[in-house]
Design an enzyme around this catalytic site. Sequence first.
Site: not given
Length: 487
Positions: A18, A117
């Site tokens: 991520h 995200d």
Amino acid sequence: METSKPHAVLIASPGMGHLIPMVELGKRLLTHHSFHVTIFVVTTDSQTTTSHILRQTSNLRSLNIVVVPPVDVSHQLPSNSPLELRILLTMLHSLPFIQYSINTNTNLPPPSALIVDIFGLAAFPMARELGMLIYVYFGTSAWFSALTLYFPDMDNKIIQAHAEKHQPLHIPGCHPVRFQDNVEAFLCPGGAIFEGFLKAAKDVVTADGILINTWEDLESAATKAVREDPILGRFTKGGVYPVGPLVRSVEEKPEDGRAEVLRWLDEQPAESVIYVSFGSGGTMSEVQMREVAIGLELSEQRFIWVVRPPCENDPSGTFFDVANAGDMALDFLGEGFVKRTQGVGVVVPMWAPQAEILGHPATGGFVTHCGWNSVLESLVNGVPMVVWPLYAEQKMNAFMLSEELGVAVRVAEEGGLVGREQVAEVVRRVMVDREGVDVRRKVKEVKVSGEKALSEFGSSHLSLAEMRRDCQLHVQTCEPKVPAAAA
Ligand code: UDP
């Protein structure tokens, strides 16, 4: 301070998979699209790998990176809680610090865009309060993004038929998702993971824009589907922007600072080495590790293998603490393996310089768990893959790479175990057999199309430029609210 430029605040959720795409997006916004950029990095501990990734950005002085003090949520969750829940809770507890930092920052103009995200959606109210535009960044395929964007409008009967009768799940404009390739949420409709994903999907579609780390030529049907109103575009409030492939660039280092594994690669013939790695979190059982070890020997190919200590029931066992087990992993490879394979193979405990390995001319194949960053890194370097998905949306990625794009061959798990003969066979199919020639040719074509997408008039460059225009207009027309403490 240039106050006319938009200021984007990015929040990277825990996990290398991520952090890396968020940092790369931040770099791109700063260097190619003239944004002020702040990246908040949420970690679960003081991972050495995190600092390593961040050190690579140190040459970009104007990139404002803020590492959020680690929060420990372990006492709030049972030890067997899903990975996603732990990430979500960590993000939630990090928000007060992030908000405080934004409110007290006087070095940059007030932020005009928030980019998170799918784990950072809890930051939406803060962004709205501050008058920021909100973007959700998918560090995954357009196909998976399409599944998410369509989820709130899916018919329950179709979801049930998928879960119970294993019928393919149809997504308008995209390839249907086979039951055996779908993410965990759809295996158990109504369960906690399903409900959590559904809630996230309902939030995602309210964002002012969606960014995806893919490009039009790679996924022409899925990118068209998520962008066009008659297909899926009408389900989202804002524009959809394919902006990839954004991957880590190779670090230039003086000869004596290069990792030993890279110096070993320098000595090997072109495209002769298969690289085996299961991402930052991937782990396997002890029995499976032995099968891989013997399989690699049977394949008679040169190899580099990143090994982790075994984890019996968790394929993402090192997701939160990849750097913490040292050389211990070497004890599980079977008697004499390292000695027997000396010269032919290199075993790297825990963490290898993957971007550099995949970019090296001696690397000719990649056995991967199909994390999207690994997939992109392989594609941009034109390296064919053996796909061995473990968790999250990796089975969808594996399907796309092997069945649709033809740039990979896939292992078939039997009873959860991939046997030594199969390991040897798939490695040889990519590295030696006739089939490998086709796969290699196709992946080289994909490499070229990725380069084109990021070039000056390429689709991904233009996509981000369009997003930049929206942010600029936002700065000009509705002045973002100055955070209280900075006013
Ligand atoms: N990575 C690396 N060295 C390793 C393992 C992973 O540099 O030994 C990097 C890899 O290059 C990629 C990221 O970590 O950029 C992993 O992301 P991915 O999406 O492939 O998988 P995840 O770890 O999220 O499952």
